[in-house]
Design an enzyme around this catalytic site. Structure first.
Site, PDB file in Angstrom:
ATOM      1  CG  ASP A  27       1.429   0.542   8.981  1.00 35.48           C
ATOM      2  OD1 ASP A  27       1.678   0.633  10.297  1.00 35.48           O
ATOM      3  OD2 ASP A  27       0.751   1.413   8.307  1.00 35.48           O
ATOM      4  CD  GLU A  78       1.828  10.481   2.470  1.00 34.41           C
ATOM      5  OE1 GLU A  78       2.435  10.869   3.466  1.00 34.41           O
ATOM      6  OE2 GLU A  78       0.885   9.866   2.451  1.00 34.41           O
TER       7      GLU A  78
HETATM    8  P1  FAD Z   1       9.040   3.194  14.516  1.00 36.87           P
HETATM    9  O1  FAD Z   1       9.785   4.408  14.595  1.00 36.87           O
HETATM   10  O2  FAD Z   1       9.995   2.059  14.527  1.00 36.87           O
HETATM   11  O3  FAD Z   1       8.062   3.372  15.596  1.00 36.87           O
HETATM   12  C1  FAD Z   1       6.940   2.088  15.707  1.00 36.87           C
HETATM   13  C2  FAD Z   1       6.777   1.964  17.336  1.00 36.87           C
HETATM   14  O4  FAD Z   1       7.909   1.213  17.939  1.00 36.87           O
HETATM   15  C3  FAD Z   1       6.286   2.976  18.097  1.00 36.87           C
HETATM   16  O5  FAD Z   1       5.392   2.573  19.096  1.00 36.87           O
HETATM   17  C4  FAD Z   1       7.772   3.215  18.758  1.00 36.87           C
HETATM   18  O6  FAD Z   1       7.724   4.128  19.822  1.00 36.87           O
HETATM   19  C5  FAD Z   1       8.192   1.950  18.947  1.00 36.87           C
HETATM   20  N1  FAD Z   1       9.795   2.001  18.620  1.00 36.87           N
HETATM   21  C6  FAD Z   1      10.653   2.806  18.019  1.00 36.87           C
HETATM   22  N2  FAD Z   1      11.905   2.633  18.151  1.00 36.87           N
HETATM   23  C7  FAD Z   1      11.935   1.438  19.270  1.00 36.87           C
HETATM   24  C8  FAD Z   1      12.918   0.834  19.662  1.00 36.87           C
HETATM   25  N3  FAD Z   1      14.202   0.862  19.258  1.00 36.87           N
HETATM   26  N4  FAD Z   1      12.517  -0.120  20.645  1.00 36.87           N
HETATM   27  C9  FAD Z   1      11.163  -0.624  20.917  1.00 36.87           C
HETATM   28  N5  FAD Z   1      10.418   0.345  20.296  1.00 36.87           N
HETATM   29  C10 FAD Z   1      10.483   1.017  19.440  1.00 36.87           C
HETATM   30  N6  FAD Z   1       3.836   3.274   5.981  1.00 36.87           N
HETATM   31  C11 FAD Z   1       4.452   2.642   4.853  1.00 36.87           C
HETATM   32  O7  FAD Z   1       4.133   1.307   4.819  1.00 36.87           O
HETATM   33  N7  FAD Z   1       4.567   3.394   3.684  1.00 36.87           N
HETATM   34  C12 FAD Z   1       4.786   4.597   3.776  1.00 36.87           C
HETATM   35  O8  FAD Z   1       5.026   5.392   2.844  1.00 36.87           O
HETATM   36  C13 FAD Z   1       4.318   5.397   5.054  1.00 36.87           C
HETATM   37  N8  FAD Z   1       4.484   6.909   5.038  1.00 36.87           N
HETATM   38  C14 FAD Z   1       4.337   7.364   6.148  1.00 36.87           C
HETATM   39  C15 FAD Z   1       4.490   8.667   6.436  1.00 36.87           C
HETATM   40  C16 FAD Z   1       3.998   9.256   7.544  1.00 36.87           C
HETATM   41  C17 FAD Z   1       4.201  10.767   7.678  1.00 36.87           C
HETATM   42  C18 FAD Z   1       3.591   8.453   8.694  1.00 36.87           C
HETATM   43  C19 FAD Z   1       3.309   9.354  10.160  1.00 36.87           C
HETATM   44  C20 FAD Z   1       3.401   7.149   8.612  1.00 36.87           C
HETATM   45  C21 FAD Z   1       3.701   6.600   7.578  1.00 36.87           C
HETATM   46  N9  FAD Z   1       3.515   5.182   7.165  1.00 36.87           N
HETATM   47  C22 FAD Z   1       3.954   4.528   6.035  1.00 36.87           C
HETATM   48  C23 FAD Z   1       3.118   4.434   8.306  1.00 36.87           C
HETATM   49  C24 FAD Z   1       4.349   3.783   9.180  1.00 36.87           C
HETATM   50  O9  FAD Z   1       5.192   2.940   8.557  1.00 36.87           O
HETATM   51  C25 FAD Z   1       3.629   2.961  10.351  1.00 36.87           C
HETATM   52  O10 FAD Z   1       2.983   4.032  11.103  1.00 36.87           O
HETATM   53  C26 FAD Z   1       4.463   2.133  11.046  1.00 36.87           C
HETATM   54  O11 FAD Z   1       3.652   1.213  12.070  1.00 36.87           O
HETATM   55  C27 FAD Z   1       5.562   2.857  12.146  1.00 36.87           C
HETATM   56  O12 FAD Z   1       6.571   3.232  11.457  1.00 36.87           O
HETATM   57  P2  FAD Z   1       7.622   4.283  12.072  1.00 36.87           P
HETATM   58  O13 FAD Z   1       8.553   4.536  11.160  1.00 36.87           O
HETATM   59  O14 FAD Z   1       6.889   5.438  12.728  1.00 36.87           O
HETATM   60  O15 FAD Z   1       8.292   3.342  13.156  1.00 36.87           O
END
Ligand code: FAD
Length: 286
Positions: free
Chosen positions: A110, A17
């Site tokens: 985030d 990454e």
């Molecule tokens: P989600 O899948 O939406 O999950 C977030 C929370 O919401 C979890 O607790 C989940 O259980 C809950 N949730 C999910 N779906 C639902 C639903 N339908 N109803 C109620 N609750 C729900 N951030 C950046 O800004 N830029 C990046 O490039 C970036 N790269 C990343 C790469 C990796 C490999 C990882 C692990 C994280 C990265 N992040 C990045 C951070 C990420 O955006 C944050 O962790 C963010 O807070 C959650 O993103 P997510 O897509 O996992 O969210």
């Protein structure tokens, strides 16, 4: 090449990454980084994307295109949704397609106090549901071996992860962690929850004490006792902590691969020495 084809190959999958540099003058340095990273023959390199309000996102796409065209390595573009409208996501998707991008990591992003969320997407699964039928991307999603910091419960977390996969995520990339047993248990529980896609462990070598504090507060990773000992003993010695952090990450990776992980995703922090040292150590293993 699509991520699913990469993961269907018999070999272990090595991926890195990187993030796009903030300042234009740093863009020159990225070539020096990419030369080393691509020389290590990763199966793909993922490029991060800002969570809104960042003009850097155009750099993400330009950097991904450069990785593909100039270095012949498959890029994966991170795409966040929480601070964008459907129309803005449509624009990004058009741009990604025009730039030859086949794979995206679909994310919520985030919370950023300076950029309020918009109403169209609340979760990554909603982004996947929206783009899956209208694009041809191979889509990956994020997962959290120690649960997401906002998680209500472990059960809810798995239900939500299942929702993400059912919506169309074909590969999962994990948040960093320091205790492999936590990851192994997470994979086992995911399989029990009916999640069958590849789950790739994300490893971030610890290189300095500030980085450790930041990581614990932002992603909630717990530190095993043997890791805490390392910080206690070498936290004030920059060179020693670097060596110990690299050694810890390498031993984590060897253990993961030996125990059946189908690959490893290394958070390089744009530091080619980190990637080179890890790859040298595992070249006969991966
Ligand atoms: P989600 O899948 O939406 O999950 C977030 C929370 O919401 C979890 O607790 C989940 O259980 C809950 N949730 C999910 N779906 C639902 C639903 N339908 N109803 C109620 N609750 C729900 N951030 C950046 O800004 N830029 C990046 O490039 C970036 N790269 C990343 C790469 C990796 C490999 C990882 C692990 C994280 C990265 N992040 C990045 C951070 C990420 O955006 C944050 O962790 C963010 O807070 C959650 O993103 P997510 O897509 O996992 O969210």
């Amino acid at each position: 090449m699509r991520l699913t084809d990469i993961y269907n190959k018999p070999d272990k999958v090595l991926s890195f990454e990187i993030f796009p540099p903030k300042h234009d003058d740093e863009l020159k340095n990225i070539d020096a980084t990419l030369e080393v990273l691509c020389d290590l023959k990763p199966d793909y390199i993922s490029v991060t994307f800002g969570a809104g309000g960042s003009s850097n996102n155009n750099k993400t796409i330009a950097l991904a295109r450069k990785i593909k065209e100039q270095y012949g390595v498959e890029p994966v573009v991170h795409l966040t949704c929480m601070t964008y409208t459907k129309a803005e996501i449509d624009e990004f998707c058009k741009e990604l397609t025009a730039n030859g991008i086949e794979n995206i990591l679909a994310l919520r992003g985030d919370y950023n106090p300076n950029v309020p969320p918009k109403d169209d997407f609340r979760h990554a699964s909603e982004l996947i549901e929206y783009i899956k039928p209208k694009t041809n991307f191979c889509i990956a999603g994020a997962c959290y071996p120690e649960c997401h910091p906002e998680s209500e419960s472990r059960v809810t977390e798995f239900k939500n992860l299942r929702r993400k996969v059912d919506a169309g995520a074909e590969v999962l990339l994990s948040q960093l962690f320091f205790d492999n047993d936590v990851f192994f248990k997470f994979v086992e529980d995911s399989r029990i929850a009916g999640i069958e896609v590849p789950i790739t462990p994300g490893i971030m070598p610890v290189l300095n004490a500030n980085q450790i504090k930041r990581m614990i507060t932002t992603c909630g990773a717990t530190l095993p006792a043997r890791f805490e000992k390392i910080i206690e003993r070498y936290g004030d010695n920059k060179e020693a902590l670097f060596d110990a952090g690299m050694y810890y990450a390498i031993s984590q990776i060897i253990d993961l691969l030996a125990n059946g992980s189908d690959g490893v995703h290394i958070y390089t922090m744009n530091n080619p020495q980190v990637a080179r040292r890890i790859c040298d150590a595992i070249k006969n293993i991966i």
